[in-house]
Enzyme design. Structure first.
Site, PDB file in Angstrom:
ATOM      1  N   HIS A 188       2.533   5.995 -12.348  1.00 19.22           N
ATOM      2  CA  HIS A 188       1.917   5.484 -11.124  1.00 19.22           C
ATOM      3  C   HIS A 188       2.367   4.074 -10.764  1.00 19.22           C
ATOM      4  O   HIS A 188       2.644   3.778  -9.608  1.00 19.22           O
ATOM      5  CB  HIS A 188       0.404   5.501 -11.337  1.00 19.22           C
ATOM      6  CG  HIS A 188      -0.396   5.095 -10.143  1.00 19.22           C
ATOM      7  ND1 HIS A 188      -0.275   5.736  -8.933  1.00 19.22           N
ATOM      8  CD2 HIS A 188      -1.340   4.128  -9.977  1.00 19.22           C
ATOM      9  CE1 HIS A 188      -1.113   5.180  -8.067  1.00 19.22           C
ATOM     10  NE2 HIS A 188      -1.757   4.196  -8.665  1.00 19.22           N
ATOM     11  N   GLU A 232     -14.501   0.448  -8.141  1.00 21.89           N
ATOM     12  CA  GLU A 232     -13.568   1.312  -8.867  1.00 21.89           C
ATOM     13  C   GLU A 232     -13.633   1.012 -10.356  1.00 21.89           C
ATOM     14  O   GLU A 232     -14.180  -0.020 -10.767  1.00 21.89           O
ATOM     15  CB  GLU A 232     -12.138   1.094  -8.353  1.00 21.89           C
ATOM     16  CG  GLU A 232     -11.945   1.587  -6.930  1.00 21.89           C
ATOM     17  CD  GLU A 232     -10.518   1.479  -6.441  1.00 21.89           C
ATOM     18  OE1 GLU A 232      -9.734   0.727  -7.040  1.00 21.89           O
ATOM     19  OE2 GLU A 232     -10.191   2.151  -5.452  1.00 21.89           O
ATOM     20  N   HIS A 265      -1.397   7.078 -13.837  1.00 21.06           N
ATOM     21  CA  HIS A 265      -2.694   7.275 -13.188  1.00 21.06           C
ATOM     22  C   HIS A 265      -3.325   8.498 -13.823  1.00 21.06           C
ATOM     23  O   HIS A 265      -2.675   9.536 -13.956  1.00 21.06           O
ATOM     24  CB  HIS A 265      -2.536   7.466 -11.680  1.00 21.06           C
ATOM     25  CG  HIS A 265      -3.830   7.272 -10.955  1.00 21.06           C
ATOM     26  ND1 HIS A 265      -4.853   8.185 -11.036  1.00 21.06           N
ATOM     27  CD2 HIS A 265      -4.281   6.265 -10.183  1.00 21.06           C
ATOM     28  CE1 HIS A 265      -5.879   7.744 -10.327  1.00 21.06           C
ATOM     29  NE2 HIS A 265      -5.554   6.572  -9.798  1.00 21.06           N
ATOM     30  N   ARG A 306      -2.793  -2.710 -15.303  1.00 19.44           N
ATOM     31  CA  ARG A 306      -3.237  -3.193 -13.999  1.00 19.44           C
ATOM     32  C   ARG A 306      -4.645  -2.699 -13.692  1.00 19.44           C
ATOM     33  O   ARG A 306      -4.944  -1.509 -13.833  1.00 19.44           O
ATOM     34  CB  ARG A 306      -2.281  -2.679 -12.923  1.00 19.44           C
ATOM     35  CG  ARG A 306      -2.712  -2.998 -11.512  1.00 19.44           C
ATOM     36  CD  ARG A 306      -1.728  -2.419 -10.530  1.00 19.44           C
ATOM     37  NE  ARG A 306      -1.835  -0.984 -10.439  1.00 19.44           N
ATOM     38  CZ  ARG A 306      -2.338  -0.340  -9.383  1.00 19.44           C
ATOM     39  NH1 ARG A 306      -2.789  -1.006  -8.346  1.00 19.44           N
ATOM     40  NH2 ARG A 306      -2.385   0.971  -9.356  1.00 19.44           N
ATOM     41  N   ARG A 309      -7.906   2.623 -16.523  1.00 25.28           N
ATOM     42  CA  ARG A 309      -6.996   3.769 -16.396  1.00 25.28           C
ATOM     43  C   ARG A 309      -6.318   4.178 -17.694  1.00 25.28           C
ATOM     44  O   ARG A 309      -6.147   5.360 -17.956  1.00 25.28           O
ATOM     45  CB  ARG A 309      -5.894   3.419 -15.407  1.00 25.28           C
ATOM     46  CG  ARG A 309      -6.381   3.437 -14.019  1.00 25.28           C
ATOM     47  CD  ARG A 309      -5.292   3.091 -13.067  1.00 25.28           C
ATOM     48  NE  ARG A 309      -5.878   3.105 -11.744  1.00 25.28           N
ATOM     49  CZ  ARG A 309      -5.288   2.664 -10.669  1.00 25.28           C
ATOM     50  NH1 ARG A 309      -4.079   2.168 -10.746  1.00 25.28           N
ATOM     51  NH2 ARG A 309      -5.893   2.718  -9.509  1.00 25.28           N
TER      52      ARG A 309
HETATM   53  C1  LIG Z   1      -0.328   7.045  -4.487  1.00 22.06           C
HETATM   54  C2  LIG Z   1      -0.531   5.581  -4.711  1.00 22.06           C
HETATM   55  C3  LIG Z   1      -1.785   5.024  -4.547  1.00 22.06           C
HETATM   56  C4  LIG Z   1      -1.988   3.669  -4.759  1.00 22.06           C
HETATM   57  N1  LIG Z   1      -3.222   3.130  -4.524  1.00 22.06           N
HETATM   58  C5  LIG Z   1      -3.379   1.791  -4.625  1.00 22.06           C
HETATM   59  C6  LIG Z   1      -4.610   1.180  -4.266  1.00 22.06           C
HETATM   60  O1  LIG Z   1      -5.550   1.840  -3.838  1.00 22.06           O
HETATM   61  N2  LIG Z   1      -4.709  -0.167  -4.394  1.00 22.06           N
HETATM   62  C7  LIG Z   1      -3.689  -0.944  -4.851  1.00 22.06           C
HETATM   63  O2  LIG Z   1      -3.830  -2.162  -4.950  1.00 22.06           O
HETATM   64  N3  LIG Z   1      -2.506  -0.379  -5.172  1.00 22.06           N
HETATM   65  C8  LIG Z   1      -2.326   0.947  -5.059  1.00 22.06           C
HETATM   66  N4  LIG Z   1      -1.121   1.506  -5.374  1.00 22.06           N
HETATM   67  C9  LIG Z   1      -0.022   0.631  -5.766  1.00 22.06           C
HETATM   68  C10 LIG Z   1       0.485  -0.093  -4.529  1.00 22.06           C
HETATM   69  O3  LIG Z   1       0.519   0.801  -3.451  1.00 22.06           O
HETATM   70  C11 LIG Z   1       1.876  -0.649  -4.737  1.00 22.06           C
HETATM   71  O4  LIG Z   1       1.981  -1.306  -5.955  1.00 22.06           O
HETATM   72  C12 LIG Z   1       2.199  -1.630  -3.621  1.00 22.06           C
HETATM   73  O5  LIG Z   1       2.008  -1.006  -2.381  1.00 22.06           O
HETATM   74  C13 LIG Z   1       3.616  -2.111  -3.775  1.00 22.06           C
HETATM   75  O6  LIG Z   1       3.992  -2.763  -2.606  1.00 22.06           O
HETATM   76  P1  LIG Z   1       5.463  -3.328  -2.505  1.00 22.06           P
HETATM   77  O7  LIG Z   1       5.579  -3.924  -1.159  1.00 22.06           O
HETATM   78  O8  LIG Z   1       5.756  -4.145  -3.676  1.00 22.06           O
HETATM   79  O9  LIG Z   1       6.395  -2.031  -2.660  1.00 22.06           O
HETATM   80  P2  LIG Z   1       6.441  -0.705  -1.809  1.00 22.06           P
HETATM   81  O10 LIG Z   1       5.276  -0.564  -0.936  1.00 22.06           O
HETATM   82  O11 LIG Z   1       6.734   0.402  -2.734  1.00 22.06           O
HETATM   83  O12 LIG Z   1       7.717  -0.947  -0.897  1.00 22.06           O
HETATM   84  C14 LIG Z   1       8.996  -0.968  -1.457  1.00 22.06           C
HETATM   85  C15 LIG Z   1      10.000  -0.905  -0.350  1.00 22.06           C
HETATM   86  O13 LIG Z   1      11.303  -1.138  -0.870  1.00 22.06           O
HETATM   87  C16 LIG Z   1      12.195  -0.177  -0.357  1.00 22.06           C
HETATM   88  N5  LIG Z   1      13.302  -0.046  -1.295  1.00 22.06           N
HETATM   89  C17 LIG Z   1      13.265   0.325  -2.592  1.00 22.06           C
HETATM   90  N6  LIG Z   1      14.510   0.303  -3.114  1.00 22.06           N
HETATM   91  C18 LIG Z   1      15.337  -0.091  -2.126  1.00 22.06           C
HETATM   92  C19 LIG Z   1      16.731  -0.282  -2.027  1.00 22.06           C
HETATM   93  N7  LIG Z   1      17.567  -0.061  -3.045  1.00 22.06           N
HETATM   94  N8  LIG Z   1      17.246  -0.688  -0.845  1.00 22.06           N
HETATM   95  C20 LIG Z   1      16.455  -0.901   0.227  1.00 22.06           C
HETATM   96  N9  LIG Z   1      15.131  -0.716   0.196  1.00 22.06           N
HETATM   97  C21 LIG Z   1      14.580  -0.324  -0.965  1.00 22.06           C
HETATM   98  C22 LIG Z   1      11.345   1.061  -0.200  1.00 22.06           C
HETATM   99  O14 LIG Z   1      11.953   1.973   0.670  1.00 22.06           O
HETATM  100  C23 LIG Z   1      10.065   0.444   0.337  1.00 22.06           C
HETATM  101  O15 LIG Z   1      10.187   0.205   1.710  1.00 22.06           O
HETATM  102  C24 LIG Z   1      -0.907   2.859  -5.169  1.00 22.06           C
HETATM  103  C25 LIG Z   1       0.349   3.420  -5.336  1.00 22.06           C
HETATM  104  C26 LIG Z   1       0.548   4.768  -5.104  1.00 22.06           C
HETATM  105  C27 LIG Z   1       1.914   5.342  -5.267  1.00 22.06           C
END
Ligand SMILES: Cc1cc2nc3c(=O)[nH]c(=O)nc-3n(C[C@H](O)[C@H](O)[C@H](O)COP(=O)(O)OP(=O)(O)OC[C@H]3O[C@@H](n4cnc5c(N)ncnc54)[C@H](O)[C@@H]3O)c2cc1C
Length: 641
Positions: free
Chosen positions: A425, A189, A309, A460, A364
């Site tokens: 993003h 990438e 993004h 990032r 990016r």
């Molecule tokens: C479209 C897209 C594509 C991406 N592609 C990539 C990729 O290819 N590679 C990569 O490394 N990263 C990628 N990213 C970034 C990556 O997906 C995220 O940074 C990562 O998944 C974050 O994980 P997390 O567990 O921190 O949060 P999340 O996966 O966002 O989980 C957060 C959780 O907290 C919960 N939550 C939030 N607020 C509250 C609240 N007040 N009370 C209770 N629950 C709450 C949500 O419901 C969710 O369950 C992408 C992001 C997007 C949006």
């Protein structure tokens, strides 16, 4: 008012005012120490495991009941767990699966458990898994993408521990693509100098989320509370140190407030994409965790670095428009450019080589700014990303999800270019974390997108965030267990904070006015952020944003309170709104404080990098909170004597 330190000011720790406003538990390196290091270093929180005098005192004060006794004390409105995890994305789930070996775990999550940024991740997870690749190369790519603001120690840890974390995921049942040689297929990438992206076609996040949720389902020690919205952390202050004892939540299905008391809390609540009108993030990403932590007086960092993004699908450019406006923009993964995708303006002129030697493979921020420039200069609504020169079978094998989504709207990506625009993003800033996910609040750990570990610096690198979430979820495990073993919980603790109240006492008509007003306010805030705090910024526009947001917030709060809302009243729309306000203000303040252009933060008034400003922006809490509703916790912080 929250104390914000940006640029060089952030590390003048000798200043009398800073000394007074910083919680004494934080230990910071001095400015001089920072400057002898080649890479800027994020200060650490020290003594996570050390039990100091005040903790001993707290333990004595709240002692009486051990962890094993806690689960039996559940009732409908108060629940006791050893560990409470807020969020069910990759960070929360991975952590829960480890700490559950040592105690009871509640995962609280605001929507269906799979609804998370994780579930939408397409490209994959970066990890050094090929003999030709090296940790040093991955580090170098991360640091270059991060505009040299990354914390070198964090980068080394993540790049070194990452491969092991990916192997663990595979052992837990996550299935990734393999090449014809039977080995993991490693994609490349933008910004990466090697093929190192482990992926599951273009639906990597969905596969990871599936595998982890399955494992959680099979784990008897973990209880998942879906549709529970975390409102505010429950904190106590003792001798200047802040301790976290759990969180209040709103069960949005049963419409009741549920208090979770825990010995350890992990915040893994993801990002804040919805402070902008166009974002790839699902609706759950409203910055709740960052806002909660700011209100709980945790240290926040680097909020000016919002990643846009460059290539979200532009619905405007599709032959058949979607029937309804999407909650989140559909992402066209970086991997399309990695696989040879070319960017054209609407006159089919290739433009990336005009901006950067790396052309479409530039990081990016460079690509997003170049597209922004093309759109502004040429007045178009989108640019075009073309992969149709590649073999059809390869396109369909690598990007089945994107191909299907475009085809649903009348566009065949094997024949036609894809219309794309930049969209908010990823939040590089967040709650400042040490190397084990510890925060400035005792008993509170962070992992994933909500955290600012120093990995991403000012930008990032693609596919580094799933990796960071995996590494930090694991690193937070041991200190959490140590903290849990040390901590005791008093069953009376639950009643020490006043309880939030539901909006039932408000008349139906007033309540629907409030909901309507909140929807409108949310859209207004988002458009201020896009217009004044977008990809290209200026001091004037940022000041305008600060002023407009302040006015909008006061007007909204006055509206609510005139219609019977009280400071302790909760409802999901209003709670999200105050979190969006809080995060938006943190972004604006941080952006104003950075008087240079670095990585994702580009300002016309200071268009160059300045070596003397190569320091993180840090927002220190102060005792006096701003007077707005969004910046105060619903429950007053207790003074534990
Ligand atoms: C479209 C897209 C594509 C991406 N592609 C990539 C990729 O290819 N590679 C990569 O490394 N990263 C990628 N990213 C970034 C990556 O997906 C995220 O940074 C990562 O998944 C974050 O994980 P997390 O567990 O921190 O949060 P999340 O996966 O966002 O989980 C957060 C959780 O907290 C919960 N939550 C939030 N607020 C509250 C609240 N007040 N009370 C209770 N629950 C709450 C949500 O419901 C969710 O369950 C992408 C992001 C997007 C949006």
């Amino acid at each position: 008012m929250a104390k914000l330190m940006g640029g060089s000011a952030g590390f003048h720790v000798q200043g009398a005012h800073m000394q007074a406003s910083r919680p004494p538990s934080l230990s910071f390196r001095t400015c001089a120490q920072l400057e002898i290091s080649r890479f800027c270093t994020i200060p650490r929180f020290m003594g996570v495991k050390a039990v100091n005098a005040s903790q001993q005192h707290m333990r004595h004060r709240f002692s009486s009941i051990r962890a094993s006794a806690l689960p039996c004390m559940q009732d409908d409105t108060t629940r006791y767990f050893d560990f409470v995890v807020i969020g069910s994305g990759v960070a929360g789930l991975r952590y829960a699966l480890e700490v559950s070996k040592h105690g009871s775990v509640a995962i609280i999550t605001k929507a269906e458990p799979h609804e998370s940024n994780t579930n939408y991740a397409q490209g994959g997870v970066s990890a050094v898994l090929c003999p030709k690749d090296s940790v040093e190369s991955h580090m170098q790519d991360t640091i270059v993408a991060g505009a040299h603001l990354c914390d070198e120690e964090t980068v080394r840890i993540v790049c070194t521990e990452g491969p092991e974390r990916v192997k663990e995921l595979i052992a837990m049942g996550a299935s990734f693509d393999h090449g014809e040689d039977g080995r993991l297929h490693l994609a490349r990438e933008g910004g990466h100098s090697h093929n190192r992206i482990v992926h599951s076609a273009d639906m990597t996040g969905k596969e990871i989320e599936r595998a982890l949720l399955q494992a959680v389902e099979n784990d008897e020690n973990i209880s998942v509370f879906g549709h529970h919205f975390a409102i505010d952390l429950l904190t106590c202050q003792n001798n200047g140190e802040i301790f976290c004892y759990g969180v209040d939540s709103l069960d949005t299905k049963a419409q009741k407030v549920v208090r979770f008391i825990s010995k350890v809390t992990l915040l893994a609540s993801g990002g804040a994409g919805h402070i902008y009108p166009t974002t790839t993030n699902p609706p759950v990403a409203t910055g709740d965790g960052i806002a909660m932590c700011h209100r709980a007086q945790a240290v926040i960092s680097n909020m000016e670095f919002v990643q846009f993004h460059p290539t979200a699908l532009s619905d405007e450019g599709l032959p058949i428009k979607p029937a309804k406006i999407r909650d989140n923009a559909f992402l066209v993964t970086e991997a399309v450019r990695g696989d040879g995708g070319i960017l054209y303006n609407q006159s089919m002129e290739r433009f990336m080589p005009l901006y950067d030697d790396r052309a479409e493979l530039a990081p990016r921020d460079v690509v997003a700014r170049s597209i922004d420039d093309q759109l502004k200069k040429r007045g178009g609504k989108y640019v075009l990303l073309d992969i149709s020169h590649k073999p059809r079978e390869k396109i369909l094998a690598h990007f089945p999800n994107i191909a299907a989504e475009c085809l649903r709207h009348g566009l065949d990506i094997t024949q036609q270019p894809i219309p794309v625009v930049p969209a908010a993003h990823y939040m590089c800033g967040g709650v400042r974390a040490g190397l084990q996910g510890e925060t400035s609040v005792k008993g509170l750990y962070v992992a994933g997108e909500v955290a600012c570990t120093g990995l991403h610096g000012a930008n990032r690198l693609a596919s580094n965030s799933l990796l960071e979430a995996l590494v930090f979820a694991q690193r937070a495990v041991q200190p959490s267990i140590d903290h849990m073993v040390d901590a005791d919980a008093d069953p009376c603790l639950a009643e020490k904070w006043a309880r939030p109240v539901l909006s039932v006492s408000i008349k139906d008509s007033a309540l629907s006015d409030i909901i309507e007003k909140t929807k409108k306010t949310r859209m207004e805030l988002q458009s201020i952020m896009w217009e004044y705090v977008g990809i290209v910024r200026s001091t004037n526009r940022l000041k305008n944003a600060e002023w407009k947001i302040g006015d909008l917030e006061s007007e909204w709060e006055e509206f609510l309170f005139r219609r019977g809302w009280k400071p302790a009243t909760v409802g999901i729309e209003a709670c999200e709104m105050r979190n969006l306000f809080c995060c938006a203000k943190l972004v604006v303040k941080s952006a104003l404080a950075r008087r240079e252009s670095r990585g994702l933060h580009f300002t016309e008034d200071f268009p160059y990098l300045e070596e003397s400003k190569r320091k993180p922006t840090v927002i220190f809490p102060t005792a006096i909170q701003e007077l707005t509703w969004s910046s105060k916790p619903l429950q007053r912080q207790l003074q534990c004597k």
